[in-house]
Motif scaffolding. Structure first.
Motif, mmCIF file in Angstrom:
data_model
loop_
_atom_site.group_PDB
_atom_site.id
_atom_site.type_symbol
_atom_site.label_atom_id
_atom_site.label_comp_id
_atom_site.label_asym_id
_atom_site.label_seq_id
_atom_site.Cartn_x
_atom_site.Cartn_y
_atom_site.Cartn_z
ATOM 1 N N SER A 48 0.815 -1.225 0.000
ATOM 2 C CA SER A 48 0.000 0.000 0.000
ATOM 3 C C SER A 48 0.846 1.272 0.000
ATOM 4 C CB SER A 48 -0.941 0.009 1.209
ATOM 5 O OG SER A 48 -0.184 0.163 2.388
ATOM 6 N N GLY A 49 2.159 1.135 0.244
ATOM 7 C CA GLY A 49 3.020 2.319 0.280
ATOM 8 C C GLY A 49 4.446 1.970 -0.098
ATOM 9 N N GLY A 50 5.264 3.002 -0.220
ATOM 10 C CA GLY A 50 6.710 2.824 -0.402
ATOM 11 C C GLY A 50 7.099 1.934 -1.574
ATOM 12 N N GLY A 52 6.923 -1.356 -1.987
ATOM 13 C CA GLY A 52 5.952 -2.376 -2.404
ATOM 14 C C GLY A 52 4.940 -1.804 -3.380
ATOM 15 N N VAL A 94 -4.749 -7.299 4.990
ATOM 16 C CA VAL A 94 -4.239 -8.316 5.917
ATOM 17 C C VAL A 94 -3.256 -7.650 6.872
ATOM 18 C CG1 VAL A 94 -2.453 -8.954 4.210
ATOM 19 C CG2 VAL A 94 -2.936 -10.520 6.086
ATOM 20 N N ASN A 122 7.840 -8.267 1.131
ATOM 21 C CA ASN A 122 8.372 -6.905 1.215
ATOM 22 C C ASN A 122 8.087 -6.184 2.529
ATOM 23 O OD1 ASN A 122 9.213 -4.187 -0.019
ATOM 24 N ND2 ASN A 122 7.045 -3.835 0.446
ATOM 25 N N VAL A 123 7.112 -6.653 3.322
ATOM 26 C CA VAL A 123 6.814 -5.918 4.573
ATOM 27 C C VAL A 123 8.066 -5.846 5.430
ATOM 28 C CG1 VAL A 123 5.615 -5.999 6.798
ATOM 29 C CG2 VAL A 123 4.356 -6.459 4.715
ATOM 30 N N SER A 143 6.080 -9.300 11.983
ATOM 31 C CA SER A 143 5.811 -8.662 10.682
ATOM 32 C C SER A 143 6.928 -8.907 9.667
ATOM 33 C CB SER A 143 5.667 -7.144 10.857
ATOM 34 O OG SER A 143 4.780 -6.844 11.884
ATOM 35 N N SER A 171 15.354 -7.517 1.964
ATOM 36 C CA SER A 171 16.154 -7.310 3.166
ATOM 37 C C SER A 171 16.549 -5.832 3.243
ATOM 38 C CB SER A 171 17.378 -8.237 3.109
ATOM 39 O OG SER A 171 18.199 -8.063 4.226
ATOM 40 N N SER A 172 17.636 -5.568 3.903
ATOM 41 C CA SER A 172 18.090 -4.179 4.055
ATOM 42 C C SER A 172 19.601 -4.176 4.218
ATOM 43 C CB SER A 172 17.450 -3.584 5.312
ATOM 44 O OG SER A 172 18.156 -2.434 5.723
ATOM 45 N N LYS A 202 16.710 -8.662 9.173
ATOM 46 C CA LYS A 202 17.169 -8.521 7.787
ATOM 47 C C LYS A 202 18.330 -9.463 7.495
ATOM 48 C CE LYS A 202 14.015 -5.706 6.664
ATOM 49 N NZ LYS A 202 13.060 -6.055 5.615
ATOM 50 N N PRO A 227 17.150 -2.602 -1.177
ATOM 51 C CA PRO A 227 16.811 -1.543 -2.127
ATOM 52 C C PRO A 227 17.710 -0.321 -2.083
ATOM 53 C CG PRO A 227 15.404 -1.388 -0.199
ATOM 54 C CD PRO A 227 16.381 -2.489 0.084
ATOM 55 N N GLY A 228 18.732 -0.331 -1.230
ATOM 56 C CA GLY A 228 19.487 0.903 -1.025
ATOM 57 C C GLY A 228 18.720 1.800 -0.064
ATOM 58 N N TRP A 229 19.058 3.063 -0.044
ATOM 59 C CA TRP A 229 18.395 4.017 0.853
ATOM 60 C C TRP A 229 17.316 4.761 0.059
ATOM 61 C CZ3 TRP A 229 23.773 6.145 2.662
ATOM 62 C CH2 TRP A 229 24.331 5.242 3.578
ATOM 63 N N THR A 232 10.868 6.917 1.677
ATOM 64 C CA THR A 232 9.520 6.365 1.825
ATOM 65 C C THR A 232 8.922 6.835 3.148
ATOM 66 O OG1 THR A 232 10.297 4.408 3.006
ATOM 67 C CG2 THR A 232 10.161 4.222 0.600
HETATM 68 N N1 LIG Z 1 13.137 2.664 2.555
HETATM 69 C C1 LIG Z 1 14.397 2.262 2.701
HETATM 70 O O1 LIG Z 1 15.373 3.048 2.664
HETATM 71 C C2 LIG Z 1 14.686 0.814 2.901
HETATM 72 C C3 LIG Z 1 16.044 0.445 3.065
HETATM 73 C C4 LIG Z 1 16.336 -0.889 3.253
HETATM 74 C C5 LIG Z 1 15.326 -1.828 3.253
HETATM 75 N N2 LIG Z 1 14.029 -1.447 3.088
HETATM 76 C C6 LIG Z 1 13.013 -2.499 3.126
HETATM 77 O O2 LIG Z 1 12.110 -2.353 2.055
HETATM 78 C C7 LIG Z 1 10.802 -2.793 2.452
HETATM 79 C C8 LIG Z 1 9.789 -1.711 2.176
HETATM 80 O O3 LIG Z 1 10.202 -0.550 2.886
HETATM 81 P P1 LIG Z 1 9.471 0.854 2.709
HETATM 82 O O4 LIG Z 1 10.465 1.871 3.099
HETATM 83 O O5 LIG Z 1 8.795 0.912 1.392
HETATM 84 O O6 LIG Z 1 8.375 0.755 3.882
HETATM 85 P P2 LIG Z 1 7.077 1.651 4.181
HETATM 86 O O7 LIG Z 1 7.116 2.919 3.448
HETATM 87 O O8 LIG Z 1 6.967 1.694 5.664
HETATM 88 O O9 LIG Z 1 5.918 0.727 3.627
HETATM 89 C C9 LIG Z 1 5.664 -0.488 4.288
HETATM 90 C C10 LIG Z 1 4.468 -1.185 3.690
HETATM 91 O O10 LIG Z 1 4.219 -2.337 4.488
HETATM 92 C C11 LIG Z 1 2.873 -2.313 4.945
HETATM 93 N N3 LIG Z 1 2.830 -2.940 6.256
HETATM 94 C C12 LIG Z 1 3.503 -2.572 7.377
HETATM 95 N N4 LIG Z 1 3.178 -3.386 8.391
HETATM 96 C C13 LIG Z 1 2.301 -4.297 7.904
HETATM 97 C C14 LIG Z 1 1.603 -5.374 8.458
HETATM 98 N N5 LIG Z 1 1.708 -5.701 9.761
HETATM 99 N N6 LIG Z 1 0.784 -6.100 7.669
HETATM 100 C C15 LIG Z 1 0.631 -5.791 6.367
HETATM 101 N N7 LIG Z 1 1.270 -4.772 5.778
HETATM 102 C C16 LIG Z 1 2.095 -4.024 6.537
HETATM 103 C C17 LIG Z 1 2.474 -0.838 4.945
HETATM 104 O O11 LIG Z 1 1.119 -0.629 4.700
HETATM 105 P P3 LIG Z 1 -0.099 -0.581 5.741
HETATM 106 O O12 LIG Z 1 0.253 0.456 6.747
HETATM 107 O O13 LIG Z 1 -1.253 -0.264 4.866
HETATM 108 O O14 LIG Z 1 -0.181 -1.957 6.314
HETATM 109 C C18 LIG Z 1 3.238 -0.341 3.705
HETATM 110 O O15 LIG Z 1 2.488 -0.653 2.551
HETATM 111 C C19 LIG Z 1 10.915 -3.171 3.932
HETATM 112 O O16 LIG Z 1 11.138 -4.553 4.063
HETATM 113 C C20 LIG Z 1 12.148 -2.421 4.388
HETATM 114 O O17 LIG Z 1 12.778 -3.054 5.479
HETATM 115 C C21 LIG Z 1 13.692 -0.146 2.923
#
Ligand SMILES: NC(=O)c1ccc[n+]([C@@H]2O[C@H](COP(=O)([O-])OP(=O)(O)OC[C@H]3O[C@@H](n4cnc5c(N)ncnc54)[C@H](OP(=O)(O)O)[C@@H]3O)[C@@H](O)[C@H]2O)c1
Length: 311
Positions: A48-50, A52, A94, A122-123, A143, A171-172, A202, A227-229, A232
């Motif tokens: 729903s965000g970021g 994913g 869910v 991806n969560v 989660s 992962s991260s 991770k 995904p890098g930094w 989101t």
């Molecule tokens: N952004 C970065 O710099 C970065 C860096 C390294 C790794 N990552 C990894 O990339 C992935 C995505 O990160 P992001 O930054 O895009 O995260 P985000 O912006 O926080 O988005 C997370 C998504 O997961 C959903 N979510 C969270 N908890 C949930 C739950 N209990 N059940 C179902 N859905 C859930 C949220 O939607 P709802 O609130 O609608 O549930 C949202 O759609 C993660 O695994 C993160 O660890 C990100």
């Protein structure tokens, strides 16, 4: 003070790879590939965000049927609207912090007529305070790790994932700072450190990828990426100081979706080790202290099986 210095060292060490500068450098070597995903079904958790959301929209635009899973119904509806309310775009509310929801969700996916071609686990959440779920589990462990373990094992066991398909674990780069420690996966609430817990989850995804490839021998293939930094909502809420410092150097969610789309489309053979970033398989260790001693992938799988109450 020591911790602040360690963080500074960590971010300086990876800046050239994980910021948008790293992406630009590697992108120069990319070659075109067949992006047509017609006839495929992609299931993306945390859609729903970021990142994913970006993967879901791009997979749909390339012809895939998309199943987008997350908690927030309004955000999911807005996502479907952005996909033109297409018949090939299904949203599935869910809560993956609850095993009971995850089991129900898996049953719904198993009941579908066509198998999943690509599953993106991806969560990922980084919590700054200890939270216990109604099922008595630490919320980010449930989660980030337990729900994905339970979902993936259940779907593969039921034949709901195409044996020629792909599972992608998101992962991260934070895992570079952690050696896997099973005890740290169930931290003491009084001494909870959300960043350390996240890094363990991770790192565990990297080990779990190895376990699944040993278990399934490439049918389906399993890959782990980071995904890098990326700029989101998750980064904004969990790491506001990090976002404020690096803002213009962060990647976009669409940038970050690229490797997942590439892995799901080109389906390289599973690797014995490593983690994907920008279509390149990097070493999964950057520091000697994360190599050894560590529990085996099998020990981790036993931990996950027990804690996710998989029969
Ligand atoms: N952004 C970065 O710099 C970065 C860096 C390294 C790794 N990552 C990894 O990339 C992935 C995505 O990160 P992001 O930054 O895009 O995260 P985000 O912006 O926080 O988005 C997370 C998504 O997961 C959903 N979510 C969270 N908890 C949930 C739950 N209990 N059940 C179902 N859905 C859930 C949220 O939607 P709802 O609130 O609608 O549930 C949202 O759609 C993660 O695994 C993160 O660890 C990100």
């Amino acid at each position: 003070m020591l911790r602040a210095l360690a963080s500074l060292f960590f971010y300086a060490r990876f800046y050239g790879q994980f910021s948008v500068a790293g992406l630009r450098r590697r992108r120069a070597d990319w070659v075109d590939y067949d992006q047509d995903l017609s006839g495929q079904t992609w299931l993306i958790t945390g859609a729903s965000g970021g990142i994913g959301r970006a993967i879901a929209l791009q997979a749909h635009a390339r012809g895939a049927t998309v199943l987008a899973a997350a908690r927030n119904r309004q955000k999911l509806d807005a996502l479907r609207a952005d996909a033109g309310n297409s018949e090939r775009f299904e949203v599935l509310p869910v809560d993956f912090s609850l095993l009971v929801h995850t089991r129900r969700f898996a049953a719904k996916v198993i009941g579908r007529s066509s198998p999943i071609t690509v599953l993106v686990n991806n969560v990922g959440v980084l919590l700054n305070q200890y939270q216990r779920t109604a099922e008595g589990l630490e919320s980010s462990l449930a989660s980030n790790l337990l729900s994905h373990y339970l979902l993936t094992e259940t779907l593969v066991e039921a034949g709901a994932i195409d044996p020629d398909g792909v599972i992608i674990n998101m992962s991260s780069g934070g895992m570079y700072g952690a050696a896997l420690d099973l005890k740290a996966l169930t931290p003491d609430p009084a001494a909870y450190d959300g960043m350390a817990a996240y890094a363990q989850h991770k790192r565990a995804q990297v080990e779990l990828t190895r376990h699944w490839n040993q278990q399934w021998q490439g049918h389906p293939k399993v890959h782990v990426m980071h995904p890098g930094w990326v700029d989101t909502e998750g980064v904004q809420s969990s790491l506001p100081w990090f976002r404020a410092t690096l803002q213009s150097r962060l990647r976009t969610a669409a940038d970050a979706a690229d490797t997942a789309l590439w892995l799901g489309s080109t389906r390289p053979p599973p690797a014995a080790a490593g983690i994907w970033l920008d279509r390149v398989l990097d070493d999964e260790h950057a520091f000697a202290f994360t190599r050894k001693p560590a529990p085996s992938a099998k020990d981790l799988a036993e931990f996950l099986r027990a804690h996710s109450q998989l029969a």
